[in-house]
Motif scaffolding. Sequence first.
Motif, PDB file in Angstrom:
ATOM      1  N   GLN A 102       0.854  -1.177   0.000  1.00 42.89           N
ATOM      2  CA  GLN A 102       0.000   0.000   0.000  1.00 42.89           C
ATOM      3  C   GLN A 102       0.892   1.228   0.000  1.00 42.89           C
ATOM      4  N   CYS A 103       0.459   2.274  -0.704  1.00 42.46           N
ATOM      5  CA  CYS A 103       1.286   3.473  -0.765  1.00 42.46           C
ATOM      6  C   CYS A 103       0.437   4.728  -0.901  1.00 42.46           C
ATOM      7  N   VAL A 104       1.028   5.814  -0.455  1.00 39.95           N
ATOM      8  CA  VAL A 104       0.426   7.145  -0.553  1.00 39.95           C
ATOM      9  C   VAL A 104       1.483   8.039  -1.195  1.00 39.95           C
ATOM     10  N   PRO A 105       1.418   8.212  -2.532  1.00 35.37           N
ATOM     11  CA  PRO A 105       2.431   9.031  -3.202  1.00 35.37           C
ATOM     12  C   PRO A 105       2.238  10.518  -2.932  1.00 35.37           C
ATOM     13  N   GLY A 106       3.291  11.273  -3.196  1.00 36.43           N
ATOM     14  CA  GLY A 106       3.228  12.723  -3.061  1.00 36.43           C
ATOM     15  C   GLY A 106       3.175  13.198  -1.628  1.00 36.43           C
ATOM     16  N   THR A 107       3.847  12.481  -0.726  1.00 37.08           N
ATOM     17  CA  THR A 107       3.857  12.846   0.688  1.00 37.08           C
ATOM     18  C   THR A 107       5.245  13.344   1.082  1.00 37.08           C
ATOM     19  N   ARG A 139       9.226   5.189  -5.894  1.00 33.44           N
ATOM     20  CA  ARG A 139       9.827   6.423  -5.380  1.00 33.44           C
ATOM     21  C   ARG A 139       9.529   6.438  -3.888  1.00 33.44           C
ATOM     22  N   THR A 140      10.500   6.112  -3.062  1.00 32.67           N
ATOM     23  CA  THR A 140      10.240   5.802  -1.652  1.00 32.67           C
ATOM     24  C   THR A 140      10.478   6.954  -0.687  1.00 32.67           C
ATOM     25  N   ASP A 141      11.105   8.035  -1.134  1.00 30.16           N
ATOM     26  CA  ASP A 141      11.322   9.168  -0.225  1.00 30.16           C
ATOM     27  C   ASP A 141      10.120  10.104  -0.184  1.00 30.16           C
ATOM     28  N   THR A 142       9.265  10.059  -1.203  1.00 31.28           N
ATOM     29  CA  THR A 142       8.062  10.897  -1.246  1.00 31.28           C
ATOM     30  C   THR A 142       6.796  10.045  -1.358  1.00 31.28           C
ATOM     31  N   THR A 143       6.920   8.775  -1.073  1.00 37.76           N
ATOM     32  CA  THR A 143       5.774   7.870  -1.083  1.00 37.76           C
ATOM     33  C   THR A 143       5.732   7.125   0.244  1.00 37.76           C
TER      34      THR A 143
END
Length: 193
Positions: A102-107, A139-143
């Motif tokens: 599960q992910c929440v991009p743009g964070t 992209r794991t630093d902003t997701t």
Amino acid sequence: MRRGISFKETGHTPRHMRNVRHKEIDDHGSVIPEVYSSADLLRTLGRVAGEPVLMCPYEPERYVITELEQSGDTHGWHWDDYSFALVWVVDCPPAEHGGFVQCVPGTHWNKQDPQVHRQFLEQPIHSFELRPGDLYLMRTDTTLHRVYPLSRGRRLIINMGYASQADLHKQISHETMDGLWHGSREEQAGQTV
């Protein structure tokens, strides 16, 4: 090594898993290190990402193996210190048994005040079922992302962490990485870090 830990930098989200660290992989194997540093792979990842993808300057974060094997095992909500993760799915149960991403991009990750739950109110949560043999780049630093807790089965992955050009110019601390992959006295005593 079996882990059961949480970190204030990610809102005390849980990590329950077994892992093989970078040093152990280097000491006992050659395939993962060779694949990780392959120039062809780096070029391909760069084309997919739309920017250069570089080997992580912090060696312990370059590659690890993680296994979720018990009911409730999870790699809870978190961000990574560096920009990219390439995840090789070796084994994963059907989605009805957990283990999906599960992910929440743009964070944005504020380690002093992560506000993990607030991120869910401001952005949608996306879920992705995985199967053995799948491979994904995130992209794991902003997701903000996690592995949904297992109820049955096993999830085994190889995680390869990569940097962006911007990462090379940022101040990056490694407290969650060091705590997760290296362990601590608190963890061994079953305390929260």
